[in-house]
Design an enzyme around this catalytic site. Structure first.
Site, PDB file in Angstrom:
ATOM      1  N   LYS A  26      52.397 -22.560   6.892  1.00 25.98           N
ATOM      2  CA  LYS A  26      51.736 -21.639   7.828  1.00 25.98           C
ATOM      3  C   LYS A  26      52.352 -21.839   9.210  1.00 25.98           C
ATOM      4  CE  LYS A  26      46.873 -20.212   8.270  1.00 25.98           C
ATOM      5  NZ  LYS A  26      45.505 -20.751   8.219  1.00 25.98           N
TER       6      LYS A  26
HETATM    7  O1  G3P Z   1      42.268 -19.974   8.834  1.00 22.21           O
HETATM    8  C1  G3P Z   1      42.305 -19.083   9.880  1.00 22.21           C
HETATM    9  C2  G3P Z   1      41.047 -18.294  10.124  1.00 22.21           C
HETATM   10  O2  G3P Z   1      40.495 -17.866   8.922  1.00 22.21           O
HETATM   11  C3  G3P Z   1      40.082 -18.914  11.078  1.00 22.21           C
HETATM   12  O3  G3P Z   1      38.822 -18.304  11.075  1.00 22.21           O
HETATM   13  O4  G3P Z   1      36.427 -18.238  11.717  1.00 22.21           O
HETATM   14  O5  G3P Z   1      37.974 -19.891  12.833  1.00 22.21           O
HETATM   15  O6  G3P Z   1      38.124 -17.461  13.341  1.00 22.21           O
HETATM   16  P1  G3P Z   1      37.787 -18.488  12.301  1.00 22.21           P
END
Ligand code: G3P
Length: 216
Positions: A83
């Site tokens: 990633k």
């Molecule tokens: O893994 C990346 C993403 O899904 C993060 O989500 O909820 O931290 O904005 P969030």
């Protein structure tokens, strides 16, 4: 649509994998921090629990540093997906790794133009963050629609991985648009199974069944 779990919690991954509906896992440095585990060790364990891609994120900001980290990460298992952030150095790294046959997930995508660049760089997945987009007054689902249109216009093979999913309506809308993958926290995935009328229906059937006095 493929379902990935957005977590580094082993118990959750085992539980969801047992449904047979889990196609992969995504992690990020914040999720690794929350797990309290060693990055390499927990990534290796996750890779053994699912057959599909397991995203492991680099933290270097420069191309050479990202390549050096990716070299360590891709040795963990065959299903590791590197990633990288959507920056110039991230996309240089994406181009180099994907040209070499390594899966790459380009993360922190917030515009359709960024997604176009990720596809041109040969990304396996692009991760638009719908929840964070919504949080900041933008329309996360419009972003997914725009990326779908652009990728279809040019037949790009990059898969749209809807990330930062916060609730079941995000999943529904992403599926209607035709996103390839969604990654969500375990609680959101479990919530997809639930409906109050399903629970009420079971309750009613069991009450009537008890009255019959029969067993199966
Ligand atoms: O893994 C990346 C993403 O899904 C993060 O989500 O909820 O931290 O904005 P969030």
């Amino acid at each position: 649509m493929k379902f990935f779990a957005d977590t580094a919690e082993i118990d959750d991954i085992k539980d969801l994998a047992a449904t047979g509906l889990l196609d992969g896992v995504t992690t990020n440095p914040s999720l690794i921090m929350k797990s309290g585990r060693d990055f390499i060790e927990v990534t290796r364990e996750i890779c053994g629990l699912v057959d599909g891609p397991v995203s492991a994120e680099v933290v270097a900001l420069d191309h050479a540093g990202m390549m050096a980290e990716a070299e360590k990460l891709r040795k963990i298992a065959d299903n590791v997906c590197i990633k990288v952030p959507l920056t110039i150095d991230g996309l240089k790294t994406c181009k180099a790794l994907s040209g070499d046959g390594t899966m790459v997930n380009v993360t922190l995508c917030f515009s359709a133009n960024q997604a176009l660049l990720a596809a041109k760089a040969g990304a396996t997945f692009v991760s638009p963050f719908v929840g964070r987009h919504d949080d900041n007054g933008f329309d996360g689902m419009q972003l997914i629609s725009d990326i779908r249109l652009i990728y279809d216009n040019y037949n790009f093979g990059t898969e749209i991985l809807v990330a930062s999913v916060r609730h079941s309506v995000h999943v529904l809308e992403a599926a209607k648009i035709g996103a390839d993958v969604m990654t969500a926290p375990p609680a959101v995935i479990r919530g997809l199974f639930k409906h109050i009328l399903t629970d009420k229906g079971i309750e009613g059937f069991l009450a009537d069944w008890a009255k019959t006095g029969q067993t199966i």
